[in-house]
Motif scaffolding. Sequence first.
Motif, PDB file in Angstrom:
ATOM      1  N   GLY A 163       0.570  -0.877   0.239  1.00  0.00           N
ATOM      2  CA  GLY A 163       0.149  -0.016   0.134  1.00  0.00           C
ATOM      3  C   GLY A 163       1.008   1.432  -0.351  1.00  0.00           C
ATOM      4  N   ARG A 164       2.117   1.141   1.224  1.00  0.00           N
ATOM      5  CA  ARG A 164       2.402   2.204   0.689  1.00  0.00           C
ATOM      6  C   ARG A 164       3.566   2.572  -0.371  1.00  0.00           C
ATOM      7  NH1 ARG A 164       3.482   0.453   6.597  1.00  0.00           N
ATOM      8  NH2 ARG A 164       4.967  -0.427   5.661  1.00  0.00           N
ATOM      9  N   LEU A 165       4.094   1.697  -0.992  1.00  0.00           N
ATOM     10  CA  LEU A 165       4.504   1.624  -2.092  1.00  0.00           C
ATOM     11  C   LEU A 165       3.592   2.319  -3.287  1.00  0.00           C
ATOM     12  CD1 LEU A 165       6.915  -1.428  -1.898  1.00  0.00           C
ATOM     13  CD2 LEU A 165       7.900   0.989  -2.145  1.00  0.00           C
ATOM     14  N   THR A 166       2.765   1.497  -3.379  1.00  0.00           N
ATOM     15  CA  THR A 166       1.520   2.288  -4.417  1.00  0.00           C
ATOM     16  C   THR A 166       1.185   3.319  -4.092  1.00  0.00           C
ATOM     17  OG1 THR A 166       0.984   0.247  -4.956  1.00  0.00           O
ATOM     18  CG2 THR A 166      -0.797   1.411  -5.091  1.00  0.00           C
ATOM     19  N   ALA A 167       0.910   4.484  -3.117  1.00  0.00           N
ATOM     20  CA  ALA A 167       0.789   5.331  -3.134  1.00  0.00           C
ATOM     21  C   ALA A 167       1.783   6.088  -3.153  1.00  0.00           C
ATOM     22  CB  ALA A 167       0.512   5.698  -1.637  1.00  0.00           C
ATOM     23  N   MET A 168       2.851   6.304  -2.963  1.00  0.00           N
ATOM     24  CA  MET A 168       3.607   6.817  -3.249  1.00  0.00           C
ATOM     25  C   MET A 168       3.904   7.106  -4.844  1.00  0.00           C
ATOM     26  SD  MET A 168       8.095   5.984  -2.746  1.00  0.00           S
ATOM     27  CE  MET A 168       9.505   7.789  -3.440  1.00  0.00           C
ATOM     28  N   LEU A 169       4.208   5.616  -5.974  1.00  0.00           N
ATOM     29  CA  LEU A 169       4.484   5.507  -6.788  1.00  0.00           C
ATOM     30  C   LEU A 169       3.561   6.080  -7.696  1.00  0.00           C
ATOM     31  CD1 LEU A 169       5.408   2.238  -7.689  1.00  0.00           C
ATOM     32  CD2 LEU A 169       6.455   3.873  -7.415  1.00  0.00           C
ATOM     33  N   ASP A 170       1.649   6.172  -7.694  1.00  0.00           N
ATOM     34  CA  ASP A 170       1.421   7.118  -7.519  1.00  0.00           C
ATOM     35  C   ASP A 170       0.652   8.717  -7.292  1.00  0.00           C
ATOM     36  OD1 ASP A 170      -0.791   4.976  -8.246  1.00  0.00           O
ATOM     37  OD2 ASP A 170      -1.958   4.699  -6.694  1.00  0.00           O
ATOM     38  N   GLY A 171       1.543   8.517  -6.899  1.00  0.00           N
ATOM     39  CA  GLY A 171       2.209  10.156  -6.288  1.00  0.00           C
ATOM     40  C   GLY A 171       2.967  11.093  -7.275  1.00  0.00           C
ATOM     41  N   LEU A 172       4.188  10.179  -7.339  1.00  0.00           N
ATOM     42  CA  LEU A 172       5.194  10.572  -8.298  1.00  0.00           C
ATOM     43  C   LEU A 172       4.360  10.572  -9.650  1.00  0.00           C
ATOM     44  CD1 LEU A 172       8.012   8.249  -6.796  1.00  0.00           C
ATOM     45  CD2 LEU A 172       7.860  10.540  -6.793  1.00  0.00           C
ATOM     46  N   ALA A 173       3.631   9.813 -10.202  1.00  0.00           N
ATOM     47  CA  ALA A 173       3.063   9.559 -12.233  1.00  0.00           C
ATOM     48  C   ALA A 173       2.543  11.199 -11.976  1.00  0.00           C
ATOM     49  CB  ALA A 173       2.184   8.707 -12.123  1.00  0.00           C
ATOM     50  N   VAL A 174       1.805  11.506 -10.514  1.00  0.00           N
ATOM     51  CA  VAL A 174       0.609  12.869 -10.994  1.00  0.00           C
ATOM     52  C   VAL A 174       1.791  14.033 -10.745  1.00  0.00           C
ATOM     53  CG1 VAL A 174      -0.507  14.399  -9.975  1.00  0.00           C
ATOM     54  CG2 VAL A 174      -1.274  11.904  -9.870  1.00  0.00           C
ATOM     55  N   GLN A 175       2.877  13.887 -10.342  1.00  0.00           N
ATOM     56  CA  GLN A 175       3.445  15.243 -10.215  1.00  0.00           C
ATOM     57  C   GLN A 175       4.121  14.793 -12.273  1.00  0.00           C
ATOM     58  OE1 GLN A 175       5.462  17.393  -8.000  1.00  0.00           O
ATOM     59  NE2 GLN A 175       3.750  16.423  -6.951  1.00  0.00           N
ATOM     60  N   MET A 176       4.565  13.739 -12.533  1.00  0.00           N
ATOM     61  CA  MET A 176       5.402  13.400 -13.237  1.00  0.00           C
ATOM     62  C   MET A 176       4.943  13.765 -14.933  1.00  0.00           C
ATOM     63  SD  MET A 176       8.789  11.268 -13.108  1.00  0.00           S
ATOM     64  CE  MET A 176       9.415  11.553 -14.397  1.00  0.00           C
ATOM     65  N   THR A 177       3.539  13.332 -14.849  1.00  0.00           N
ATOM     66  CA  THR A 177       2.123  13.859 -16.011  1.00  0.00           C
ATOM     67  C   THR A 177       1.699  15.045 -15.645  1.00  0.00           C
ATOM     68  OG1 THR A 177       2.210  11.525 -15.458  1.00  0.00           O
ATOM     69  CG2 THR A 177       0.441  12.816 -17.179  1.00  0.00           C
ATOM     70  N   SER A 178       1.191  15.421 -15.081  1.00  0.00           N
ATOM     71  CA  SER A 178       1.015  16.932 -14.780  1.00  0.00           C
ATOM     72  C   SER A 178       1.957  17.959 -14.658  1.00  0.00           C
ATOM     73  CB  SER A 178       0.231  17.222 -13.351  1.00  0.00           C
ATOM     74  OG  SER A 178      -1.235  16.621 -13.013  1.00  0.00           O
ATOM     75  N   TYR A 179       3.153  17.555 -14.207  1.00  0.00           N
ATOM     76  CA  TYR A 179       4.180  18.621 -14.037  1.00  0.00           C
ATOM     77  C   TYR A 179       5.460  18.600 -14.733  1.00  0.00           C
ATOM     78  CZ  TYR A 179       1.260  20.410 -10.713  1.00  0.00           C
ATOM     79  OH  TYR A 179      -0.312  20.648  -9.921  1.00  0.00           O
ATOM     80  N   ALA A 180       5.244  18.207 -15.364  1.00  0.00           N
ATOM     81  CA  ALA A 180       6.541  17.598 -16.872  1.00  0.00           C
ATOM     82  C   ALA A 180       7.591  18.121 -16.392  1.00  0.00           C
ATOM     83  CB  ALA A 180       5.730  17.841 -18.786  1.00  0.00           C
ATOM     84  N   GLY A 181       8.387  17.757 -16.486  1.00  0.00           N
ATOM     85  CA  GLY A 181       9.637  18.307 -15.935  1.00  0.00           C
ATOM     86  C   GLY A 181      10.223  18.589 -14.500  1.00  0.00           C
TER      87      GLY A 181
END
Length: 206
Positions: A157-175
């Motif tokens: 659960g913790r790993l998934t939450a972190m990866l989901d958050g990183l995905a939002v950061q990298m997709t919504s705020y490219a670069g």
Amino acid sequence: MARVRLSVSERREELLRAAVGQIEARGVAAVRISDVAAVLGVSSALVLYHFSTKEKLVAAAFAHAAQGELARLRALLGRRAPALERVHDAVRWYAPTGGAKGWRLWIEGWAAALREPALREPARALDQQWKAALAEVVAEGTAAGEFVCADPVSAAGRLTAMLDGLAVQMTSYAGSLPPATMLEWADEALARELGIDRAALGRPGE
């Protein structure tokens, strides 16, 4: 040249693949039945014959994408390899720079599900089954003595939450975050959860 006649299941598969692509490109709100039809050179009436409404088409498209992701995940985790290797590969695959389905699709799905209940189930099923599959392999590795994890379910659960958050950061705020940094953070988090040294996972690009 005449189009090849497809079976009902083949036609639905074709329409769903096209719908997934259009959702990624246009977003749930903007995508239209005519957009999906145009990709395949068919009529909007044909799309509606199979799915009757845009809402049903979109819900089926997300379910189709989720099933594909889960099939690839199970193949990845089901290999004959050490549990540590399989868990690491799964985390790398799921990460925003990995081979999982475009994160734009899932971020669109999360946002749309707030307003459209029919979209919640595919996203929820993917999330729950991903966590369960990951936890199972972590438990397997712990039992085999490859690493130590007192609570595989919470770790997943913790790993998934972190990866989901990183995905939002990298997709919504490219670069905003270099891919190598994101992978390093993911590896550090995985190493902590498994009670191993970060070096055991190799370099970020490996």
